[in-house]
Design a protein around this motif. Structure first.
Motif, PDB file in Angstrom:
ATOM      1  N   ALA A 164       0.706  -1.317   0.096  1.00 16.00           N
ATOM      2  CA  ALA A 164       0.301   0.217  -0.122  1.00 16.00           C
ATOM      3  C   ALA A 164       0.838   1.234   0.184  1.00 16.00           C
ATOM      4  CB  ALA A 164      -1.107  -0.323   1.130  1.00 16.00           C
ATOM      5  N   ALA A 165       1.955   1.210   0.685  1.00 17.78           N
ATOM      6  CA  ALA A 165       2.684   2.558   0.746  1.00 17.78           C
ATOM      7  C   ALA A 165       3.487   2.634  -0.566  1.00 17.78           C
ATOM      8  CB  ALA A 165       3.982   2.112   1.947  1.00 17.78           C
ATOM      9  N   GLU A 166       3.833   1.272  -1.266  1.00 19.48           N
ATOM     10  CA  GLU A 166       4.601   1.631  -2.634  1.00 19.48           C
ATOM     11  C   GLU A 166       3.590   2.206  -3.607  1.00 19.48           C
ATOM     12  OE1 GLU A 166       5.956  -2.408  -3.382  1.00 19.48           O
ATOM     13  OE2 GLU A 166       7.733  -2.144  -2.250  1.00 19.48           O
ATOM     14  N   GLN A 167       2.366   1.723  -3.328  1.00 16.85           N
ATOM     15  CA  GLN A 167       1.066   2.123  -4.300  1.00 16.85           C
ATOM     16  C   GLN A 167       0.906   3.617  -3.966  1.00 16.85           C
ATOM     17  OE1 GLN A 167      -0.231   0.647  -6.694  1.00 16.85           O
ATOM     18  NE2 GLN A 167      -1.521   2.578  -7.271  1.00 16.85           N
ATOM     19  N   ALA A 168       0.927   3.879  -2.781  1.00 17.92           N
ATOM     20  CA  ALA A 168       0.606   5.483  -2.333  1.00 17.92           C
ATOM     21  C   ALA A 168       1.883   6.282  -3.031  1.00 17.92           C
ATOM     22  CB  ALA A 168       0.630   5.775  -0.820  1.00 17.92           C
ATOM     23  N   ALA A 169       3.102   5.872  -2.885  1.00 16.88           N
ATOM     24  CA  ALA A 169       4.366   6.381  -3.265  1.00 16.88           C
ATOM     25  C   ALA A 169       4.097   6.608  -4.877  1.00 16.88           C
ATOM     26  CB  ALA A 169       5.542   5.905  -3.003  1.00 16.88           C
ATOM     27  N   ARG A 170       3.708   5.608  -5.811  1.00 18.57           N
ATOM     28  CA  ARG A 170       3.475   5.662  -7.091  1.00 18.57           C
ATOM     29  C   ARG A 170       2.464   6.757  -7.478  1.00 18.57           C
ATOM     30  NH1 ARG A 170       4.417   0.193  -6.906  1.00 18.57           N
ATOM     31  NH2 ARG A 170       2.233  -0.470  -6.720  1.00 18.57           N
ATOM     32  N   ALA A 171       1.275   6.579  -6.753  1.00 19.08           N
ATOM     33  CA  ALA A 171       0.242   7.638  -6.930  1.00 19.08           C
ATOM     34  C   ALA A 171       0.814   9.030  -6.608  1.00 19.08           C
ATOM     35  CB  ALA A 171      -0.948   7.330  -5.952  1.00 19.08           C
ATOM     36  N   ALA A 172       1.606   9.479  -5.619  1.00 18.52           N
ATOM     37  CA  ALA A 172       2.201  10.502  -5.366  1.00 18.52           C
ATOM     38  C   ALA A 172       3.056  11.147  -6.525  1.00 18.52           C
ATOM     39  CB  ALA A 172       2.841  10.897  -4.004  1.00 18.52           C
ATOM     40  N   LEU A 173       3.724  10.391  -6.852  1.00 18.40           N
ATOM     41  CA  LEU A 173       4.791  10.473  -8.025  1.00 18.40           C
ATOM     42  C   LEU A 173       3.914  10.746  -9.333  1.00 18.40           C
ATOM     43  CD1 LEU A 173       7.450  10.993  -9.234  1.00 18.40           C
ATOM     44  CD2 LEU A 173       7.732   8.395  -9.549  1.00 18.40           C
ATOM     45  N   ALA A 174       2.832   9.957  -9.625  1.00 15.05           N
ATOM     46  CA  ALA A 174       1.992  10.361 -10.801  1.00 15.05           C
ATOM     47  C   ALA A 174       1.410  11.473 -10.490  1.00 15.05           C
ATOM     48  CB  ALA A 174       1.189   8.989 -10.843  1.00 15.05           C
ATOM     49  N   ARG A 175       0.700  12.060  -9.434  1.00 18.25           N
ATOM     50  CA  ARG A 175       0.331  13.412  -9.375  1.00 18.25           C
ATOM     51  C   ARG A 175       1.018  14.463  -9.416  1.00 18.25           C
ATOM     52  NH1 ARG A 175      -2.006  10.680  -4.761  1.00 18.25           N
ATOM     53  NH2 ARG A 175      -0.690  11.694  -3.171  1.00 18.25           N
ATOM     54  N   ASP A 176       2.372  14.239  -8.919  1.00 15.65           N
ATOM     55  CA  ASP A 176       3.281  15.385  -8.821  1.00 15.65           C
ATOM     56  C   ASP A 176       3.747  15.535 -10.449  1.00 15.65           C
ATOM     57  OD1 ASP A 176       3.446  16.137  -6.473  1.00 15.65           O
ATOM     58  OD2 ASP A 176       5.154  14.995  -5.777  1.00 15.65           O
ATOM     59  N   LEU A 177       4.065  14.410 -11.169  1.00 19.51           N
ATOM     60  CA  LEU A 177       4.487  14.499 -12.507  1.00 19.51           C
ATOM     61  C   LEU A 177       3.462  15.012 -13.516  1.00 19.51           C
ATOM     62  CD1 LEU A 177       6.592  11.311 -13.010  1.00 19.51           C
ATOM     63  CD2 LEU A 177       7.613  13.666 -12.574  1.00 19.51           C
ATOM     64  N   HIS A 178       2.104  14.773 -13.071  1.00 21.46           N
ATOM     65  CA  HIS A 178       1.004  15.135 -13.963  1.00 21.46           C
ATOM     66  C   HIS A 178       0.990  16.631 -13.955  1.00 21.46           C
ATOM     67  CE1 HIS A 178      -2.958  16.501 -14.298  1.00 21.46           C
ATOM     68  NE2 HIS A 178      -3.414  15.653 -15.320  1.00 21.46           N
ATOM     69  N   ASP A 179       1.146  17.093 -12.630  1.00 14.68           N
ATOM     70  CA  ASP A 179       0.927  18.359 -12.384  1.00 14.68           C
ATOM     71  C   ASP A 179       1.833  19.245 -13.134  1.00 14.68           C
ATOM     72  OD1 ASP A 179      -1.325  18.143 -11.118  1.00 14.68           O
ATOM     73  OD2 ASP A 179      -0.429  18.452  -9.017  1.00 14.68           O
ATOM     74  N   VAL A 180       3.241  18.784 -12.825  1.00 17.11           N
ATOM     75  CA  VAL A 180       4.468  19.594 -13.503  1.00 17.11           C
ATOM     76  C   VAL A 180       4.426  19.501 -14.920  1.00 17.11           C
ATOM     77  CG1 VAL A 180       7.095  19.345 -13.773  1.00 17.11           C
ATOM     78  CG2 VAL A 180       5.879  18.855 -11.722  1.00 17.11           C
ATOM     79  N   LEU A 181       4.111  18.226 -15.620  1.00 18.47           N
ATOM     80  CA  LEU A 181       3.693  18.157 -16.965  1.00 18.47           C
ATOM     81  C   LEU A 181       2.726  19.037 -17.572  1.00 18.47           C
ATOM     82  CD1 LEU A 181       4.708  14.605 -17.639  1.00 18.47           C
ATOM     83  CD2 LEU A 181       6.325  16.455 -18.133  1.00 18.47           C
ATOM     84  N   ALA A 182       1.479  18.907 -16.910  1.00 18.21           N
ATOM     85  CA  ALA A 182       0.400  19.905 -17.534  1.00 18.21           C
ATOM     86  C   ALA A 182       0.819  21.377 -17.351  1.00 18.21           C
ATOM     87  CB  ALA A 182      -0.793  19.369 -16.481  1.00 18.21           C
TER      88      ALA A 182
END
Length: 369
Positions: A164-182
């Motif tokens: 669950a922690a690894e999944q949360a970390a992946r989700a956090a990275l996906a959110r950050d990268l999405h916002d940065v790229l957008a």
């Protein structure tokens, strides 16, 4: 450490088996068949104890040890009662074995002893002692079974928590990268479109300025993406404190970038900023970043009104802008979903409201202190 415990356990079984074997031959003639039945029980005991990883083989050998030792208990003067106890412990402690099988073993031991006692008359105290030993061994094995089952469930829970922690970390990275790229790529598209238009008009100086601005924006986006990945890899950042005013500076920088991309925006603040956690600051800044990116994408040319209200127990970010039509309203997507996920992950929680009143689209994000 586990290897050391296994070695010590194996050594203990070997010493116990050696002592039982010695007393078998010391108390009876080698030709006595009960002696060899006892030896069979000892060998099965050792096999069942040393093959703990192979559950079926271990259980089968423990059952053989129990049967042979139980039959030989009375004829050997109680020498083989030790293998009976050990076999019961092995069968009960094996939590991969059905409980009914361990119960059957405990129930079967006294009748097997009675079979071996045919023609002999053991005393009542002897029978009570053996019966009590069987009960105690069964209870001790059942306790060990429960402990192992608890430890196994605890290990499964730890693994689930890690996943669950690894999944949360992946989700956090996906959110950050999405916002940065957008934010970055959306800005680059605007800058490049403007550069192309300026080149077509022959205004090379203005085009060069736009090109340099686009390059600076790309560099900033790359640096921000690297920081997001580095923070995730190091596990740092989420518990760090952010000084008062840093959130305001970050939002102000986003507004300067928005204006440099041709947008117009107002920025109002009220209250005294207080120290936030890194996660709280990220929720506010990323929400402002996503809202501004959506405004440029869905409502180009329309002014954006941004406000941040600081109170003693919460901070409220509001980003509002007019949209040309309902079809241009950003009603979903990863960015808006990311706002909800960030707020939901905060220790003290918060709230995200996304609404449209006529042609007015508004994002409100509240972070509780």
């Amino acid at each position: 450490m586990n290897t050391g415990r296994r070695s010590a356990r194996a050594a203990l079984h070997l010493v116990g088996a050696a002592l039982v074997t010695f007393w078998l031959f010391a108390g009876a003639r080698p030709a006595d068949p009960w002696t060899w039945i006892g030896v069979l029980a000892v060998l099965a005991w050792l096999g069942g104890a040393l093959l703990r990883g192979a559950h079926r083989a271990s259980a089968a050998l423990a059952a053989v040890a129990l049967a042979a030792a139980s039959v030989a208990v009375i004829p050997t003067g109680g020498v083989t009662f030790t293998p009976v106890v050990v076999a019961l412990l092995l069968l009960w402690a094996d939590d991969t074995l059905p409980a009914w099988a361990a119960i059957t073993a405990s129930v079967a031991a006294p009748p097997l002893m009675a079979i071996g006692a045919i023609g002999q008359v053991p005393g009542i105290p002897t029978l009570l002692a053996f019966g009590g030993g069987i009960v105690i061994a069964s209870l001790a094995g059942a306790s060990r079974r429960q402990t192992r089952r608890f430890l196994r469930q605890e290990a499964i829970l730890r693994q689930q928590q890690q996943e669950a922690a690894e999944q949360a970390a992946r989700a956090a990275l996906a959110r950050d990268l999405h916002d940065v790229l957008a934010h970055t790529l959306g800005g680059l598209v605007i800058q490049l479109d403007a550069t192309e238009a300026l080149i077509e008009r022959g205004d090379t100086d203005a085009a060069l300025t736009r090109s340099r601005s686009a390059r600076r924006l790309a560099g900033e986006g790359l640096d921000e993406a690297r920081r997001a990945v580095a923070a995730l890899r190091s596990g740092a950042g989420r518990d760090e404190r952010v000084r008062p005013g840093e959130v305001m500076d970050a939002v102000g920088e986003l507004l300067r970038t928005h204006r440099s991309l041709g947008g117009s925006a107002t920025f109002e603040t009220d209250g005294t900023p207080w120290e936030t956690s890194d996660a709280q600051a990220a929720a506010v800044v990323r929400a402002a970043q996503e809202a501004l990116s959506n405004a440029r994408r869905h409502a180009p040319g329309h002014p954006v009104d941004v406000s941040i209200l600081w109170s003693t127990d919460r901070v409220l970010l509001t980003v509002a802008n007019d949209v040309a039509d309902a079809g241009g309203t950003p009603s979903g997507g990863f960015g808006l979903r990311g706002m909800h996920e960030r707020v939901a992950a905060l220790p003290h929680g918060g709230r995200v409201d996304i609404s449209q009143d006529g042609s007015r689209f508004q994002v409100r994000l509240e972070v509780r202190r």
